[in-house]
Design a protein around this motif. Structure first.
Motif, short mmCIF file in Angstrom:
data_model
loop_
_atom_site.label_atom_id
_atom_site.label_comp_id
_atom_site.label_asym_id
_atom_site.label_seq_id
_atom_site.Cartn_x
_atom_site.Cartn_y
_atom_site.Cartn_z
N LEU A 1 -7.28 -2.73 -36.08
CA LEU A 1 -8.10 -1.63 -36.57
C LEU A 1 -8.42 -1.81 -38.04
O LEU A 1 -9.55 -1.58 -38.48
N LYS A 2 -7.44 -2.24 -38.83
CA LYS A 2 -7.66 -2.46 -40.26
C LYS A 2 -8.68 -3.58 -40.49
O LYS A 2 -9.53 -3.48 -41.37
N ASP B 1 -12.25 -3.06 -42.36
CA ASP B 1 -12.64 -3.92 -43.49
C ASP B 1 -13.99 -4.59 -43.22
O ASP B 1 -14.82 -4.72 -44.13
N LYS B 2 -14.21 -5.02 -41.99
CA LYS B 2 -15.50 -5.63 -41.64
C LYS B 2 -16.63 -4.61 -41.74
O LYS B 2 -17.73 -4.95 -42.17
N LEU C 1 -13.54 2.94 -48.67
CA LEU C 1 -14.15 3.38 -47.43
C LEU C 1 -13.36 2.87 -46.23
O LEU C 1 -13.13 3.60 -45.26
N SER C 2 -12.89 1.64 -46.31
CA SER C 2 -12.13 1.05 -45.22
C SER C 2 -10.82 1.80 -44.98
O SER C 2 -10.47 2.11 -43.83
N GLU C 3 -10.12 2.12 -46.04
CA GLU C 3 -8.85 2.83 -45.89
C GLU C 3 -9.05 4.25 -45.37
O GLU C 3 -8.30 4.73 -44.53
N PHE D 1 -9.90 3.91 -41.72
CA PHE D 1 -8.69 3.51 -40.99
C PHE D 1 -7.77 4.70 -40.75
O PHE D 1 -7.30 4.93 -39.64
N ASN D 2 -7.52 5.50 -41.78
CA ASN D 2 -6.65 6.67 -41.64
C ASN D 2 -7.24 7.69 -40.68
O ASN D 2 -6.51 8.30 -39.88
N TYR D 3 -8.55 7.89 -40.74
CA TYR D 3 -9.20 8.85 -39.84
C TYR D 3 -9.09 8.39 -38.39
O TYR D 3 -8.75 9.19 -37.50
N LEU D 4 -9.36 7.13 -38.14
CA LEU D 4 -9.30 6.62 -36.77
C LEU D 4 -7.87 6.54 -36.25
O LEU D 4 -7.64 6.71 -35.06
#
Length: 98
Positions: free
Chosen positions: A30-31, A35-36, A86-88, A91-94
């Motif tokens: 997921l991380k 990131d992508k 934005l990635s972090e 990630f936390n939301y998902l």
């Protein structure tokens, strides 16, 4: 006709001890995906920013100019991804939604 379900039963019995390892690997995947996504988002922003300077450039444009700019934007977006936040956040939301 007799169906042998022993292998299927073995697999269901052994899935629970590895659940922690499975969630760890899914978090890693997921991380990587977030990131992508951030790299893709940054590439779009860089493409828009670079296209605005084409109109009033100092030098003539040649055939490979767009290719080099695209390659440069790909490299920059990959290098900058993960640092924007934005990635972090994604990630936390998902991760909460699972």
């Amino acid at each position: 006709m007799q169906v042998d379900n022993s292998i299927a039963l073995l697999n269901t019995n052994y899935q629970t001890p590895f659940a922690g390892a499975h969630s760890q690997s899914s978090d890693t995947l997921l991380k990587e995906q977030t990131d992508k996504f951030e790299a893709f988002f940054l590439k779009q922003v860089l493409d828009i920013a670079m296209n605005s300077e084409e109109e009033n450039g100092l030098f003539e444009k040649d055939a490979g100019d767009k290719i080099y700019k695209s390659m440069y934007n790909d490299t920059m977006s990959s290098a900058l991804s993960g640092g924007l936040g934005l990635s972090e956040m994604l990630f936390n939301y998902l991760k909460e939604g699972r």
